[in-house]
Design an enzyme around this catalytic site. Structure first.
Site, mmCIF file in Angstrom:
data_model
loop_
_atom_site.group_PDB
_atom_site.id
_atom_site.type_symbol
_atom_site.label_atom_id
_atom_site.label_comp_id
_atom_site.label_asym_id
_atom_site.label_seq_id
_atom_site.Cartn_x
_atom_site.Cartn_y
_atom_site.Cartn_z
ATOM 1 N N ASP A 195 35.051 35.002 39.471
ATOM 2 C CA ASP A 195 35.691 36.319 39.471
ATOM 3 C C ASP A 195 37.014 36.220 38.724
ATOM 4 O O ASP A 195 37.561 35.133 38.541
ATOM 5 C CB ASP A 195 35.992 36.771 40.907
ATOM 6 C CG ASP A 195 34.742 37.311 41.601
ATOM 7 O OD1 ASP A 195 33.792 37.649 40.892
ATOM 8 O OD2 ASP A 195 34.731 37.368 42.836
ATOM 9 N N ASP B 38 33.783 37.692 46.552
ATOM 10 C CA ASP B 38 34.587 38.080 47.708
ATOM 11 C C ASP B 38 34.053 39.315 48.425
ATOM 12 O O ASP B 38 34.347 39.530 49.595
ATOM 13 C CB ASP B 38 36.050 38.312 47.310
ATOM 14 C CG ASP B 38 36.187 39.287 46.151
ATOM 15 O OD1 ASP B 38 35.198 39.970 45.819
ATOM 16 O OD2 ASP B 38 37.293 39.390 45.582
ATOM 17 N N ASP C 37 28.515 40.830 46.937
ATOM 18 C CA ASP C 37 28.377 39.531 46.254
ATOM 19 C C ASP C 37 27.467 38.584 47.027
ATOM 20 O O ASP C 37 27.093 37.528 46.508
ATOM 21 C CB ASP C 37 29.752 38.856 46.087
ATOM 22 C CG ASP C 37 30.600 39.525 45.025
ATOM 23 O OD1 ASP C 37 30.011 40.046 44.054
ATOM 24 O OD2 ASP C 37 31.827 39.544 45.160
#
Length: 1073
Positions: free
Chosen positions: A478, A783, A787
């Site tokens: 990310d 997070d 996901d």
């Protein structure tokens, strides 16, 4: 070309998949089936199943597991019902208190609500009872709580509530005592045989030689066996304590709680009845409670009810159960039940905490141990037969030259004693040959690594992920919070066709336009603002993006509480990572308005109008649209996150009177209010961390929901993209483009993808699947709740400890506690370290195995006796097994590990370099010690001593030299590939300590424990020679590393059939493709 590479690679993957299923000791590193677990369990040679198969000893099929879980739930329900009957029917207060641990008298005196009523309310979800006490407001009054401000954070009040209503904990299963581990260590088959042989020897010895002298033979074996058991049990016990501590860390969830009007973080274990807890998507419901308020709040109750569908919560269905997950929306709850007074607490109290697992590396080591064990058993059997034949045919002689057994002359007792002594030697050879400690060395190094990784801000949830991380070939990271600091501030703003400079200068804006913007900021947020009574700085809570926008709102004159009080929220559409926007419908004196906030270019595409500085609404022309789009691109190219605000008026007649929860907010005919650019700086050190990964053969890919231009700018800043390289498709791609491709097309370009912008969680999942099909070992960071599929699908799922939701954490293998990419790189180092340390231990142990076996076999066949007796071999076994594992399996990672390529999935555990090192040392030890075994008297100048004394001195010297060879070879094993084996040795205090302990014990054995070990004291010359022979292993290892080794693994030369099969399979698969 790309398609050609793919077609040649896929058969290889498919072929390796088939080979994988052919070998029982090759397990997938995630979600191994019960049949696969059972296969390796049955194929392994084991002497102590309780230690070797700690987790797969009692395998059940999936149906049995499911039945057991249902039974546990039924038992939990039964216990809750039993508790209710105890409350209602038991006449004695002390009985109630004994069962619940709560003082009823104190409860009645401190709080107006009876504990029985509160318990029944939680258990039965009784809406009628809730209305009887005045709804959630009346219930909070009875619990002396405030729905807006919560309870007081003063410690005395919290303690009182714990005393009255209990703590939010549940009884832990009693941990196994050290005695249990001692008992498990005693189950080793070879040790049992040795103890039986020692008992017979002890009995016969004391009968024939008297109590004073006759107990030494049997007693010394008993002592050695006891020492092995004790050290083994202590090592296993310490590991269990470490894993228990890590389990407790995993269960210690951090939650948000409102106390004294302020949101603050707290451990889930610190919650008390009366607390007000905010809930958002991805959270775990931390206790039983009642909904205060919520918007689109949906709860996944499958963990408690078994029903997979989510349940919407509102004032009609306000009860929340501990342990469930928030699937959508947000809200707040009043805690009404904690700990074992909740169904979740009862269930957890009845579940076993031992959720351990055998890792794929442990299983592969079981395969190695099984092969070595088979060889050892064969050798021990041959030695036993040869020694017995020589003994009973009169070819075995005592040190003084007399024949040990003469048929018809030797007494039965003496003959039996001789046979038992030979059996003891053979069994001890098995003890040395079967490396039971080899798979357990993985547990040791994993326990050590997990403890150290905690210091490096990584909490391991799944053991196998430690070793798998060493094989990672790519990391899909990310952007926000991982590569960047997650400390966001609004630095640019665009309103009414004008860029505000500075960004909070609203003097040119009309009051109406400002009020409209402030309403959108204050109502369309999940964050809060707390203003201290002493007039200090405002304290903001929420996600970093929300806090940045709220902070900017304060700068432009927003009074948060006042703005919220001017309008009423009718319905909320929570921020959605697929649509990348969130909306809220509010009603005020001016009517109903729907405010939207989200990804700038997506919100802009839904706007048909725009608001000018004077507050008038103008149609969105093509020129104005392009101007706004250009403004977004300029912000994005400055690595800013772009967020747009828009609204639309709504006729009150169009709002449904009933079932407003199903109302779909209008989102197409919007009026653009404002665009802001939010700066989130890169983390210090992230560029060097990315470079370190690149040098280590690990490709870093950025997958972000942000604008593609923002993603490119950050990727260039972090070093993921090279300014001189390609920064267009397919290296930089939008999630939508990738999503719409065919599977084959995705496979063609996936190796090139470096940055994916505007990606949804499903795009991340597709990327992971495509990379895995190409043979990559994929690590993924995530997070959000959405996901979870990608984290689960990846070889290693890495969730964020600060910004991550509980759903994401539960789907991950490792939690990065500080959300920092540099911590991810440290995990890679530790993963490689685990594999490297195990290889060091294997090299060391195999060297001892080979040398001890060959020396004893050759000596037994040639002379009818062995230079290393049972007690000596048990000491050697202790050195190489538990102590060796402690010394070598706990080596800290070095920078050199990140200069290698990732460890291949199918790479052999014993490499050609290890075989070379092993053979060099083993041949040296065998040659030297056999020379001393055959010609020791003349070499050591013992001709003048009696034959018995000379043989005892010679055997003691051989034993001493053999041990010192192992001690010095432990240094060589530290660095199998490097010539300087002493580099960094002073940093490993445990290694130096074990070397010192081993040396001290060896000196004590030779000088003071001769009676037990059948040794004699050596003079200083023989001590020097023993140490000198051991030291020679150092220059020998140095010179040996100049010997070149073939690239092809040594094992492949002995598997021509399987290689031919693989070639045939590749041809067949290639033809098919």
């Amino acid at each position: 070309m790309a398609h050609g590479r793919l077609s040649t690679l896929l058969p290889e993957i498919r072929s390796s998949g088939r080979d994988l299923s052919d070998d029982p000791f090759d397990l997938p590193h995630k979600s191994a089936s019960v049949d696969r677990l059972r296969r390796w369990r049955q194929a392994a040679l084991e002497l102590n199943s309780s230690r070797r198969f700690r987790y797969t000893q009692y395998l059940k099929n999936e149906e049995a597991k499911e039945r057991e879980m249902i039974q546990r739930k039924i038992r939990a329900h039964a216990q809750v019902i039993r508790a209710a009957f105890l409350f209602k029917e038991a006449g004695e207060k002390d009985l109630r208190e004994a069962y619940t641990g709560i003082k009823l008298a104190t409860a009645s005196r401190s709080f107006p609500i009876e504990l029985e009523k509160l318990t029944a309310l939680n258990r039965d979800h009784d809406n009628v009872m809730l209305q009887e006490v005045g709804g959630v407001k009346g219930l909070s009054d009875l619990l002396k709580s405030n729905l807006d401000k919560g309870i007081s954070p003063i410690g005395d009040e919290l303690s009182q509530r714990r005393e009255v209503f209990g703590a939010n904990t549940y009884p832990r299963k009693k941990r196994k005592s050290i005695l249990r581990f001692v008992f498990e260590a005693c189950k080793d088959l070879t040790l049992i045989i040795l103890m039986v042989a020692a008992a017979i020897s002890l009995t016969l010895g004391m009968t024939t030689e008297g109590a004073d002298e006759g107990w030494y033979d049997g007693g010394s074996i008993f002592l050695a066996v006891f020492l092995v058991i004790l050290v083994t049990a202590i090592s296993d016990y310490r590991q269990s304590l470490q894993f228990r501590h890590l389990n407790e860390e995993k269960q210690n969830i951090q939650v948000e709680v409102v106390r004294g009007g302020k949101r603050c973080g707290a451990s889930i274990f610190d919650l008390v009845v009366g607390d007000v807890v905010p809930l958002k998507i991805g959270d775990q419901v931390p206790a039983d409670g009642v909904l205060i308020s919520g918007h689109s709040l949906a709860i996944d109750e499958s963990s408690m009810t078994g029903e997979s569908k989510t349940v919407h919560k509102d004032q009609k269905a306000p009860f929340l159960m501990s342990g469930c997950k928030v699937a959508d929306g947000y809200g707040s709850m009043l805690v009404t039940g904690v700990g074992t007074n909740t169904e979740w607490g009862q269930l957890m109290a009845n579940l076993s905490e031992d959720n351990g697992e055998e890792t794929p590396l442990q299983v592969r080591l079981n395969g190695v141990a099984t092969f070595i064990g088979m060889v050892g058993l064969t050798v021990a059997g041959a030695v036993l037969v040869v020694l017995w034949i020589r003994y009973f045919t009169g070819h075995t002689k005592d040190p003084d030259g007399t024949t040990q057994f003469v048929a018809g002359t030797t007494r039965a007792k003496k003959g039996f004693m001789g046979a038992i002594r030979i059996l003891t030697i053979a069994v001890t050879i098995v003890v040395v040959a079967v490396p039971e400690g080899l798979p357990l060395a993985v547990t040791l190094t994993l326990a050590y690594s997990m403890r150290k990784m905690m210091r490096d801000k990584a909490l391991v949830r799944r053991l196998s992920s430690c070793e798998t991380m060493g094989s990672a070939t790519t990391i899909c990271s990310d952007k926000t919070g991982t590569l960047t600091l997650n400390k966001m501030t609004v630095v640019q703003s665009y309103f009414g066709g004008t860029t505000l400079d500075p960004c909070d200068d609203i003097r040119a804006m009309s009051c109406g336009a400002t009020e409209l913007l402030i309403e959108g900021i204050a109502q369309n947020t999940t964050g809060t603002i707390f203003l201290p009574e002493d007039g200090g700085d405002a304290e903001l809570s929420g996600s970093p993006t929300e806090k940045a926008i709220l902070s900017w709102g304060l700068k432009i004159g927003m009074d948060f509480n006042d703005a919220q009080s001017k309008s009423q929220i009718l319905h909320v559409f929570p921020f959605n990572s697929e649509k990348k926007r969130g909306g809220v419908a509010v009603q005020s004196d001016a009517g109903v308005r729907v405010h939207w906030k989200g990804a700038a270019e997506l919100v802009l595409s839904s706007c048909k109008n725009w608001l000018t500085l004077d507050g008038s609404v103008q149609p969105m022309s093509a020129e104005k649209y392009n101007e706004c789009k250009k403004s977004i691109e300029d912000m994005a190219m400055s690595s800013l996150r772009c967020v747009a605000f828009a609204y639309c008026p709504c006729e009150i007649e169009t709002i449904p009177k009933e079932d407003i929860a199903d109302w779909k907010l209008p989102e197409d005919d919007l009026t653009l209010l404002c665009i802001v650019g939010i700066k989130d700086p890169c983390r210090p050190g992230v560029r060097s961390a990315v470079q370190l990964c690149t040098n280590a053969g690990v490709k870093v890919r950025m997958v972000t929901g942000d604008n593609i231009e923002t993603a490119k700018a950050i990727a260039l800043e972090c070093g993921i993209l090279d300014a001189n390289g390609a920064i267009s498709e397919p290296f930089v791609i939008e999630g939508k483009v990738f999503r719409e491709m065919s599977e084959a097309a995705r496979g063609d370009i996936v190796d090139n993808i470096t940055v994916m912008g505007r990606s949804s969680p499903n795009d991340k999942l597709l990327l992971v699947q495509a990379l895995k099909r190409k043979g990559h070992v994929v690590a993924v960071t995530g997070d959000g709740t959405n996901d979870a599929p990608a984290l689960h699908e990846a070889d290693i799922g890495l969730s964020m400890g600060i910004s991550g939701t509980e759903v994401a954490k539960e789907s991950s293998d490792i939690i990065i506690l500080d959300d920092n990419f540099t911590s991810v790189v440290k995990v890679v180092r530790w993963g490689r370290s685990v594999y490297a340390n195990i290889q060091k231990f294997i090299q060391f142990q195999l060297t001892v195995n080979v040398a001890a076996l060959v020396i004893n076999v050759v000596a037994a066949v040639s002379s009818g006796d062995v230079p290393l007796n049972a007690v000596e071999l048990l000491w050697v076994n202790l050195i190489m097994d538990t102590l060796g594992a402690l010394a070598l399996a706990t080596e800290p990672p070095t920078d050199n590990l990140m200069k290698r390529q990732p460890v291949g999935r199918r790479e052999p555990l014993v490499t050609n370099i290890m075989w070379r090192n092993l053979f060099v040392q083993a041949i040296y030890q065998i040659a030297i010690l056999l020379i001393f075994d055959f010609s020791g008297r003349s070499i050591l100048r013992l001709q003048n001593e009696s034959r018995e004394d000379a043989e005892k001195t010679q055997n003691t010297f051989i034993f001493n030299t053999f041990v010192f060879c192992q001690i010095f070879n432990e240094f060589n094993a530290r660095k199998p590939e490097e010539r300087n084996v002493f580099k960094g040795i002073t940093k490993n205090h445990l290694f130096m300590g074990i070397i010192a302990i081993t040396t001290v014990f060896q000196i004590l054995i030779i000088e003071f424990l001769g009676k037990f070990f059948k040794t004699v004291r050596l003079n200083w010359r023989l001590w020097l020679v023993s140490v000198a022979i051991g030291i020679i292993s150092w220059p020998l290892a140095y010179l040996g590393k100049f010997i070149p080794v073939p690239v092809r693994p040594l094992q492949d030369y002995f598997k021509p059939t399987s290689c031919w099969r693989r070639t045939r399979r590749d041809e067949e698969d290639g033809g098919q493709s």
